[in-house]
Motif scaffolding. Structure first.
Motif, PDB file in Angstrom:
ATOM      1  N   VAL A 277      -6.265  -3.747  -1.028  1.00 55.03           N
ATOM      2  CA  VAL A 277      -6.305  -4.011   0.545  1.00 55.03           C
ATOM      3  C   VAL A 277      -7.854  -4.123   1.066  1.00 55.03           C
ATOM      4  N   TYR A 278      -7.798  -5.012   1.803  1.00 56.38           N
ATOM      5  CA  TYR A 278      -9.019  -5.395   2.929  1.00 56.38           C
ATOM      6  C   TYR A 278      -8.778  -5.174   4.285  1.00 56.38           C
ATOM      7  N   ALA A 279      -9.411  -3.953   4.735  1.00 59.81           N
ATOM      8  CA  ALA A 279      -9.010  -3.562   6.328  1.00 59.81           C
ATOM      9  C   ALA A 279     -10.626  -3.269   6.965  1.00 59.81           C
ATOM     10  N   PRO A 280     -10.470  -2.915   8.036  1.00 61.37           N
ATOM     11  CA  PRO A 280     -11.685  -2.661   8.915  1.00 61.37           C
ATOM     12  C   PRO A 280     -11.857  -1.297   8.604  1.00 61.37           C
ATOM     13  N   ALA A 281     -13.148  -0.835   9.089  1.00 60.93           N
ATOM     14  CA  ALA A 281     -13.555   0.701   8.919  1.00 60.93           C
ATOM     15  C   ALA A 281     -12.925   1.186   9.947  1.00 60.93           C
ATOM     16  N   TRP A 282     -12.671   2.711   9.943  1.00 62.59           N
ATOM     17  CA  TRP A 282     -12.141   3.394  10.934  1.00 62.59           C
ATOM     18  C   TRP A 282     -12.721   4.902  10.454  1.00 62.59           C
ATOM     19  N   PRO A 283     -12.796   5.684  11.558  1.00 62.86           N
ATOM     20  CA  PRO A 283     -13.234   7.074  11.291  1.00 62.86           C
ATOM     21  C   PRO A 283     -12.526   7.695  10.267  1.00 62.86           C
ATOM     22  N   GLY A 284     -12.972   8.338   9.288  1.00 62.82           N
ATOM     23  CA  GLY A 284     -12.222   9.003   8.392  1.00 62.82           C
ATOM     24  C   GLY A 284     -11.698   8.025   7.308  1.00 62.82           C
ATOM     25  N   CYS A 285     -12.097   6.938   6.995  1.00 64.36           N
ATOM     26  CA  CYS A 285     -11.623   6.028   6.260  1.00 64.36           C
ATOM     27  C   CYS A 285     -11.891   6.350   4.672  1.00 64.36           C
ATOM     28  N   ALA A 286     -13.209   6.771   4.506  1.00 65.11           N
ATOM     29  CA  ALA A 286     -13.691   6.857   3.238  1.00 65.11           C
ATOM     30  C   ALA A 286     -12.795   8.099   2.633  1.00 65.11           C
ATOM     31  N   GLU A 287     -12.456   8.957   3.417  1.00 74.06           N
ATOM     32  CA  GLU A 287     -11.611  10.355   2.727  1.00 74.06           C
ATOM     33  C   GLU A 287     -10.301   9.597   2.522  1.00 74.06           C
ATOM     34  N   PHE A 288      -9.862   8.881   3.440  1.00 75.18           N
ATOM     35  CA  PHE A 288      -8.431   8.577   3.369  1.00 75.18           C
ATOM     36  C   PHE A 288      -8.420   7.469   2.163  1.00 75.18           C
ATOM     37  N   ASP A 289      -9.315   6.523   1.890  1.00 74.23           N
ATOM     38  CA  ASP A 289      -9.426   5.622   0.721  1.00 74.23           C
ATOM     39  C   ASP A 289      -9.558   6.313  -0.593  1.00 74.23           C
ATOM     40  N   ARG A 290     -10.130   7.286  -0.577  1.00 73.96           N
ATOM     41  CA  ARG A 290     -10.412   7.899  -1.935  1.00 73.96           C
ATOM     42  C   ARG A 290      -8.796   8.656  -2.302  1.00 73.96           C
ATOM     43  N   ARG A 291      -8.091   8.964  -1.430  1.00 75.84           N
ATOM     44  CA  ARG A 291      -6.672   9.418  -1.893  1.00 75.84           C
ATOM     45  C   ARG A 291      -5.754   8.357  -2.297  1.00 75.84           C
ATOM     46  N   GLN A 292      -6.152   7.009  -2.205  1.00 75.41           N
ATOM     47  CA  GLN A 292      -5.165   6.095  -2.396  1.00 75.41           C
ATOM     48  C   GLN A 292      -5.492   5.480  -3.911  1.00 75.41           C
ATOM     49  N   PRO A 293      -4.178   5.154  -4.596  1.00 74.30           N
ATOM     50  CA  PRO A 293      -4.049   4.935  -5.787  1.00 74.30           C
ATOM     51  C   PRO A 293      -4.457   3.269  -6.295  1.00 74.30           C
ATOM     52  N   TYR A 294      -4.913   2.772  -5.154  1.00 76.04           N
ATOM     53  CA  TYR A 294      -5.427   1.253  -5.193  1.00 76.04           C
ATOM     54  C   TYR A 294      -6.711   1.155  -4.402  1.00 76.04           C
ATOM     55  N   PRO A 295      -7.286   0.036  -4.925  1.00 80.34           N
ATOM     56  CA  PRO A 295      -8.897   0.045  -4.154  1.00 80.34           C
ATOM     57  C   PRO A 295      -8.463  -0.525  -2.636  1.00 80.34           C
ATOM     58  N   VAL A 296      -9.304  -0.038  -1.750  1.00 79.03           N
ATOM     59  CA  VAL A 296      -9.412  -0.446  -0.415  1.00 79.03           C
ATOM     60  C   VAL A 296     -10.594  -0.894  -0.236  1.00 79.03           C
ATOM     61  N   VAL A 297     -11.031  -2.158   0.451  1.00 83.46           N
ATOM     62  CA  VAL A 297     -12.329  -2.583   0.713  1.00 83.46           C
ATOM     63  C   VAL A 297     -12.386  -2.964   2.204  1.00 83.46           C
ATOM     64  N   ARG A 298     -13.543  -2.100   2.806  1.00 83.36           N
ATOM     65  CA  ARG A 298     -13.313  -2.043   4.210  1.00 83.36           C
ATOM     66  C   ARG A 298     -14.479  -2.941   4.704  1.00 83.36           C
ATOM     67  N   HIS A 299     -14.061  -3.606   5.931  1.00 86.27           N
ATOM     68  CA  HIS A 299     -15.067  -4.331   6.638  1.00 86.27           C
ATOM     69  C   HIS A 299     -16.067  -3.370   7.068  1.00 86.27           C
ATOM     70  N   PRO A 300     -17.107  -3.823   7.804  1.00 85.39           N
ATOM     71  CA  PRO A 300     -18.028  -2.729   8.280  1.00 85.39           C
ATOM     72  C   PRO A 300     -17.593  -2.382   9.843  1.00 85.39           C
ATOM     73  N   THR A 301     -16.977  -3.158  10.525  1.00 86.34           N
ATOM     74  CA  THR A 301     -16.453  -2.859  11.689  1.00 86.34           C
ATOM     75  C   THR A 301     -15.225  -2.579  12.020  1.00 86.34           C
ATOM     76  N   SER A 302     -14.612  -2.115  13.211  1.00 88.50           N
ATOM     77  CA  SER A 302     -13.335  -1.710  13.316  1.00 88.50           C
ATOM     78  C   SER A 302     -12.569  -2.904  13.845  1.00 88.50           C
ATOM     79  N   LEU A 303     -12.747  -4.022  13.628  1.00 94.09           N
ATOM     80  CA  LEU A 303     -11.986  -5.185  13.995  1.00 94.09           C
ATOM     81  C   LEU A 303     -12.416  -6.503  12.889  1.00 94.09           C
ATOM     82  N   MET A 304     -11.283  -6.997  12.623  1.00 94.57           N
ATOM     83  CA  MET A 304     -11.609  -8.285  11.557  1.00 94.57           C
ATOM     84  C   MET A 304     -11.110  -9.322  12.381  1.00 94.57           C
ATOM     85  N   LEU A 305     -12.009 -10.627  12.547  1.00 95.65           N
ATOM     86  CA  LEU A 305     -11.440 -11.839  13.088  1.00 95.65           C
ATOM     87  C   LEU A 305     -11.741 -12.812  11.908  1.00 95.65           C
ATOM     88  N   PRO A 306     -11.124 -14.009  12.059  1.00 99.66           N
ATOM     89  CA  PRO A 306     -11.121 -14.916  11.256  1.00 99.66           C
ATOM     90  C   PRO A 306     -12.748 -15.607  11.233  1.00 99.66           C
TER      91      PRO A 306
END
Length: 366
Positions: free
Chosen positions: A35-64
């Motif tokens: 998954v490639y998704a924006p950053a959000w408060p608490g995302c680091a802890e959330f991502d550690r619990r997922q059984p797949y990789p999550v890559v975070r964009h540095p801001t809370s919104l991704m545009l093309p």
């Protein structure tokens, strides 16, 4: 870790919301996903619990933008992803040609209420048509959104895919009354609304209708679960009345308990701005039905796809406070009818909205 499927999405937990839970539910049930998704408060802890990789964009919104395109293309190449799923077609679906060039062979785009809104305006419609032209499959939630999207998307690309409901999490209480007791509402009839506090959802109409409900059911409580930019306005409307309770934002893990505290679920959503601001479906209606609650919904947008009028709940004009109050008072005053509607809703969700069915459909599209 390689991933056969890359999900590119602005909508992903821990950011709260129905689309977020929908996309997360698909990811959780898809082997070989990243998954490639924006950053959000608490995302680091959330991502550690997922059984797949999550890559975070540095801001809370991704545009093309070129930067987002480069990162997404790099992830396609690094993971050898052959399928890309856009969690919402607009606007990130504009990245599809770049991701095909990076190695993606199939592109699936999910749509929700806002894409249906885009299809209504000539300028946005042309952009949506361009986005859809890059897809192999474009999903829709229900008949309302399909009809709207057909103005911009080739019909042969449109396939229905609506959210699933975890009937293990959202279920009737094993010990009735415990959830109410935990919230200090023991013995009181409760109308619960779980949603972001924004005008479209209709919490203001619930508050306006509430005096009429109290006239029929004097000890009733209106429980508004969720946070959002409309809270101060709603609190002013409620005037500090003891029977209108605001919880603020609650963690997703706690939501089943709030549904379970209700006797009736209500969200009188309405269409605004000439169809630009509209409910695509309303997963909260489905979660409420899974919990065994009768549902009162605004007959707006795709909400009627999530409620069977007279069978699992009641559809009302979200702008008509008299009609809304009458529906709420009727169900609170007739617990046996409310129970039958809730039981029918629970059975319907298990039969047609389970995550097993949704995951099977999704994997076929991939």
């Amino acid at each position: 870790m390689t991933a056969r499927v890359l999900i590119v999405t602005n909508d992903f937990p821990p950011r709260p919301g129905g689309i977020q839970s929908f996309v997360h539910g698909l990811a959780a049930r898809t082997p070989g996903v990243a998954v490639y998704a924006p950053a959000w408060p608490g995302c680091a802890e959330f991502d550690r619990r997922q059984p797949y990789p999550v890559v975070r964009h540095p801001t809370s919104l991704m545009l093309p933008t070129p930067a987002v395109a480069r990162t997404a293309a790099r992830l396609v190449a690094e993971h050898g992803a052959r399928t890309v799923v856009f969690g919402a077609a607009a606007p990130l679906g504009l990245l599809a040609p770049r991701l095909r060039a990076a190695g993606a062979r199939r592109v699936v785009m999910l749509t929700h209420g806002h894409e249906a809104s885009w299809a209504a305006g000539p300028g946005f419609r042309s952009v949506l048509r361009r986005i859809g032209g890059h897809a192999d499959v474009v999903t829709y939630l229900g008949e309302y959104t399909r009809a709207r999207l057909a103005a911009a998307i080739a019909p042969d690309k449109l396939v229905q895919l609506a959210p699933g409901v975890d009937t293990g999490r959202f279920r009737p209480e094993a010990e009735p009354g415990r959830a109410k007791e935990a919230l200090g509402l023991a013995g009181r009839p409760v109308v619960v609304c779980v949603s972001r506090l924004v005008p479209r959802k209709g919490q203001d109409r619930l508050i306006a209708a509430w005096p009429e409900v109290l006239a029929a059911v004097p000890d009733a409580v209106l429980l508004l679960v969720g946070g959002g930019p409309y809270r101060r306005r709603l609190e002013r409307l409620a005037g500090g009345h003891e029977s209108v309770r605001f919880t603020g934002t609650v963690p997703a893990s706690a939501l089943p308990g709030y549904y379970a505290a209700g006797d009736v679920f209500a969200m009188p959503c309405r269409t605004r701005w000439g169809g630009i601001d509209v409910e695509g479906l309303g997963i909260v209606f489905l979660e409420a039905s899974a919990t065994g609650l009768p549902v009162v919904a605004g007959a707006s947008g795709g909400a009627p796809d999530a409620v069977r009028h007279g069978e699992t709940g009641l559809l009302v004009d979200g702008e008509d406070t008299g009609e809304l109050a009458a529906a709420l008072a009727e169900l609170l005053g007739d617990p046996e009818r409310a129970r039958k509607l809730g039981a029918a809703g629970r059975e319907w969700i298990g039969r047609e909205w389970s995550w097993d069915l949704v995951a099977t459909r999704f994997h076929t599209l991939l």
